[in-house]
Scaffold this motif. Structure first.
Motif, PDB file in Angstrom:
ATOM      1  N   ALA A 175       0.805  -1.228   0.000  1.00 25.93           N
ATOM      2  CA  ALA A 175       0.000   0.000   0.000  1.00 25.93           C
ATOM      3  C   ALA A 175       0.838   1.280   0.000  1.00 25.93           C
ATOM      4  CB  ALA A 175      -0.930   0.003   1.210  1.00 25.93           C
ATOM      5  N   LEU A 176       2.153   1.176   0.184  1.00 25.28           N
ATOM      6  CA  LEU A 176       2.984   2.382   0.236  1.00 25.28           C
ATOM      7  C   LEU A 176       2.960   3.126  -1.093  1.00 25.28           C
ATOM      8  CD1 LEU A 176       6.127   1.083   2.146  1.00 25.28           C
ATOM      9  CD2 LEU A 176       4.342   2.594   3.023  1.00 25.28           C
ATOM     10  N   ASP A 177       2.940   4.441  -1.015  1.00 29.67           N
ATOM     11  CA  ASP A 177       2.997   5.306  -2.191  1.00 29.67           C
ATOM     12  C   ASP A 177       4.450   5.368  -2.663  1.00 29.67           C
ATOM     13  OD1 ASP A 177       2.976   7.332  -4.066  1.00 29.67           O
ATOM     14  OD2 ASP A 177       2.294   8.875  -2.682  1.00 29.67           O
ATOM     15  N   SER A 178       4.704   5.022  -3.903  1.00 22.83           N
ATOM     16  CA  SER A 178       6.080   4.948  -4.409  1.00 22.83           C
ATOM     17  C   SER A 178       6.788   6.294  -4.421  1.00 22.83           C
ATOM     18  CB  SER A 178       6.092   4.342  -5.809  1.00 22.83           C
ATOM     19  OG  SER A 178       5.434   5.190  -6.715  1.00 22.83           O
ATOM     20  N   THR A 179       6.076   7.393  -4.301  1.00 22.73           N
ATOM     21  CA  THR A 179       6.737   8.695  -4.328  1.00 22.73           C
ATOM     22  C   THR A 179       7.309   9.082  -2.967  1.00 22.73           C
ATOM     23  OG1 THR A 179       4.688   9.879  -3.858  1.00 22.73           O
ATOM     24  CG2 THR A 179       5.255   9.537  -6.183  1.00 22.73           C
ATOM     25  N   GLY A 180       6.967   8.348  -1.930  1.00 22.10           N
ATOM     26  CA  GLY A 180       7.426   8.708  -0.593  1.00 22.10           C
ATOM     27  C   GLY A 180       8.552   7.849  -0.081  1.00 22.10           C
ATOM     28  N   PHE A 181       9.391   7.342  -0.967  1.00 25.06           N
ATOM     29  CA  PHE A 181      10.461   6.451  -0.545  1.00 25.06           C
ATOM     30  C   PHE A 181      11.742   7.214  -0.251  1.00 25.06           C
ATOM     31  CE2 PHE A 181       7.653   3.225  -1.726  1.00 25.06           C
ATOM     32  CZ  PHE A 181       8.160   2.005  -1.327  1.00 25.06           C
ATOM     33  N   ASP A 182      12.396   6.801   0.828  1.00 25.03           N
ATOM     34  CA  ASP A 182      13.731   7.287   1.139  1.00 25.03           C
ATOM     35  C   ASP A 182      14.727   6.448   0.355  1.00 25.03           C
ATOM     36  OD1 ASP A 182      13.064   9.226   3.205  1.00 25.03           O
ATOM     37  OD2 ASP A 182      12.535   7.509   4.456  1.00 25.03           O
ATOM     38  N   TYR A 183      15.993   6.846   0.393  1.00 19.76           N
ATOM     39  CA  TYR A 183      17.049   6.081  -0.269  1.00 19.76           C
ATOM     40  C   TYR A 183      17.146   4.684   0.335  1.00 19.76           C
ATOM     41  CZ  TYR A 183      21.714   4.866  -1.921  1.00 19.76           C
ATOM     42  OH  TYR A 183      22.772   4.239  -2.505  1.00 19.76           O
ATOM     43  N   ASP A 184      17.021   4.591   1.640  1.00 18.66           N
ATOM     44  CA  ASP A 184      17.139   3.327   2.354  1.00 18.66           C
ATOM     45  C   ASP A 184      15.753   2.711   2.561  1.00 18.66           C
ATOM     46  OD1 ASP A 184      17.106   2.059   5.364  1.00 18.66           O
ATOM     47  OD2 ASP A 184      18.975   1.602   4.305  1.00 18.66           O
ATOM     48  N   VAL A 185      15.578   1.485   2.110  1.00 21.46           N
ATOM     49  CA  VAL A 185      14.270   0.819   2.190  1.00 21.46           C
ATOM     50  C   VAL A 185      13.800   0.707   3.635  1.00 21.46           C
ATOM     51  CG1 VAL A 185      13.018  -1.318   1.732  1.00 21.46           C
ATOM     52  CG2 VAL A 185      14.653  -0.451   0.055  1.00 21.46           C
ATOM     53  N   ARG A 186      14.678   0.289   4.519  1.00 18.06           N
ATOM     54  CA  ARG A 186      14.278   0.136   5.930  1.00 18.06           C
ATOM     55  C   ARG A 186      13.841   1.471   6.530  1.00 18.06           C
ATOM     56  NH1 ARG A 186      15.434  -4.883   8.111  1.00 18.06           N
ATOM     57  NH2 ARG A 186      16.766  -6.176   6.815  1.00 18.06           N
ATOM     58  N   GLN A 187      14.534   2.561   6.186  1.00 17.62           N
ATOM     59  CA  GLN A 187      14.134   3.873   6.692  1.00 17.62           C
ATOM     60  C   GLN A 187      12.765   4.267   6.149  1.00 17.62           C
ATOM     61  OE1 GLN A 187      15.455   5.738   9.151  1.00 17.62           O
ATOM     62  NE2 GLN A 187      13.570   6.905   8.893  1.00 17.62           N
ATOM     63  N   THR A 188      12.501   3.952   4.908  1.00 20.10           N
ATOM     64  CA  THR A 188      11.183   4.224   4.340  1.00 20.10           C
ATOM     65  C   THR A 188      10.108   3.527   5.156  1.00 20.10           C
ATOM     66  OG1 THR A 188      12.056   4.467   2.105  1.00 20.10           O
ATOM     67  CG2 THR A 188       9.721   3.897   2.294  1.00 20.10           C
ATOM     68  N   LEU A 189      10.338   2.280   5.480  1.00 19.93           N
ATOM     69  CA  LEU A 189       9.349   1.526   6.248  1.00 19.93           C
ATOM     70  C   LEU A 189       9.180   2.106   7.650  1.00 19.93           C
ATOM     71  CD1 LEU A 189      10.290  -2.047   5.030  1.00 19.93           C
ATOM     72  CD2 LEU A 189       8.410  -0.590   4.254  1.00 19.93           C
ATOM     73  N   ARG A 190      10.276   2.495   8.286  1.00 21.36           N
ATOM     74  CA  ARG A 190      10.174   3.124   9.611  1.00 21.36           C
ATOM     75  C   ARG A 190       9.370   4.419   9.518  1.00 21.36           C
ATOM     76  NH1 ARG A 190      15.725   2.068   9.562  1.00 21.36           N
ATOM     77  NH2 ARG A 190      16.196   0.142  10.619  1.00 21.36           N
ATOM     78  N   THR A 191       9.643   5.216   8.494  1.00 22.45           N
ATOM     79  CA  THR A 191       8.937   6.483   8.298  1.00 22.45           C
ATOM     80  C   THR A 191       7.430   6.259   8.174  1.00 22.45           C
ATOM     81  OG1 THR A 191      10.854   7.466   7.215  1.00 22.45           O
ATOM     82  CG2 THR A 191       8.728   8.494   6.761  1.00 22.45           C
TER      83      THR A 191
END
Length: 188
Positions: A14-30
């Motif tokens: 369900a994550l929006d692909s435009t809101g990704f950080d460089y690091d995948v794990r950080q994106t998930l934490r965010t």
């Protein structure tokens, strides 16, 4: 992965692909997605799959980029795509993605320069720039990684450096003075 942790799977999908950080794990934490054992399995899959021709079919160009590059090419510019992607596993997919999205490719005024082997992007780009020396007047350089843009700006001080504000390493250096910044190529 869906069967191992259906809730995690649903949240990741369900994550929006435009809101990704460089690091995948950080994106998930965010996005408050728990980082645990099921995610470790997903990360192994991601590591094996993401940097492959198959996954490049999901490439999305930066807004306005294809039109901008086509316009430069139609006005006579030589376009060199200098990418940190490795040619061995990503050349076919990269070319297909460029063509699919309308970027010029395949004539004497376009060139795709890719890593010949696994190596740091900055090392590769430094070597590639040395090999490209003397190819003509460079009028613009575009990058999403500050360290690489600074390298390009140092090598081509008269070219317009444009930092594309997308994902990049968190430990990036400051941009060189005089660098323009934009989220896309729409001119807005």
């Amino acid at each position: 992965h869906r069967a191992a942790d259906p809730d995690l799977y649903a949240r990741v999908v369900a994550l929006d692909s435009t809101g990704f950080d460089y690091d995948v794990r950080q994106t998930l934490r965010t996005h408050t997605v728990a980082v645990g054992p099921a995610l470790d399995s997903m990360m192994v899959y991601w590591g094996k799959s993401f940097f492959t021709n198959e996954f490049l079919r999901y490439d999305q160009p930066i807004a306005g980029a294809a039109t901008f590059v086509r316009d430069l090419h139609e006005r006579g510019a030589t376009v060199i795509y200098l990418t940190g992607r490795e040619s061995a596993g990503m050349e076919t997919g990269t070319k297909a993605s460029l063509r699919q999205h309308g970027f010029p490719l395949g004539d004497r005024r376009t060139e795709l320069v890719m890593k010949p082997r696994r190596m740091a992007d900055t090392d590769f780009k430094g070597e590639a720039l040395a090999a490209l020396k003397g190819r003509g007047l460079v009028v613009g350089v575009f990058e999403n990684e500050p360290v690489n843009l600074n390298l390009l700006h140092e090598r081509y001080p008269h070219a317009v450096p444009l930092f594309i504000q997308t994902t990049h390493r968190a430990d990036s250096p400051r941009l060189a003075p005089g660098t323009a910044e934009s989220r896309d190529f729409t001119g807005r």
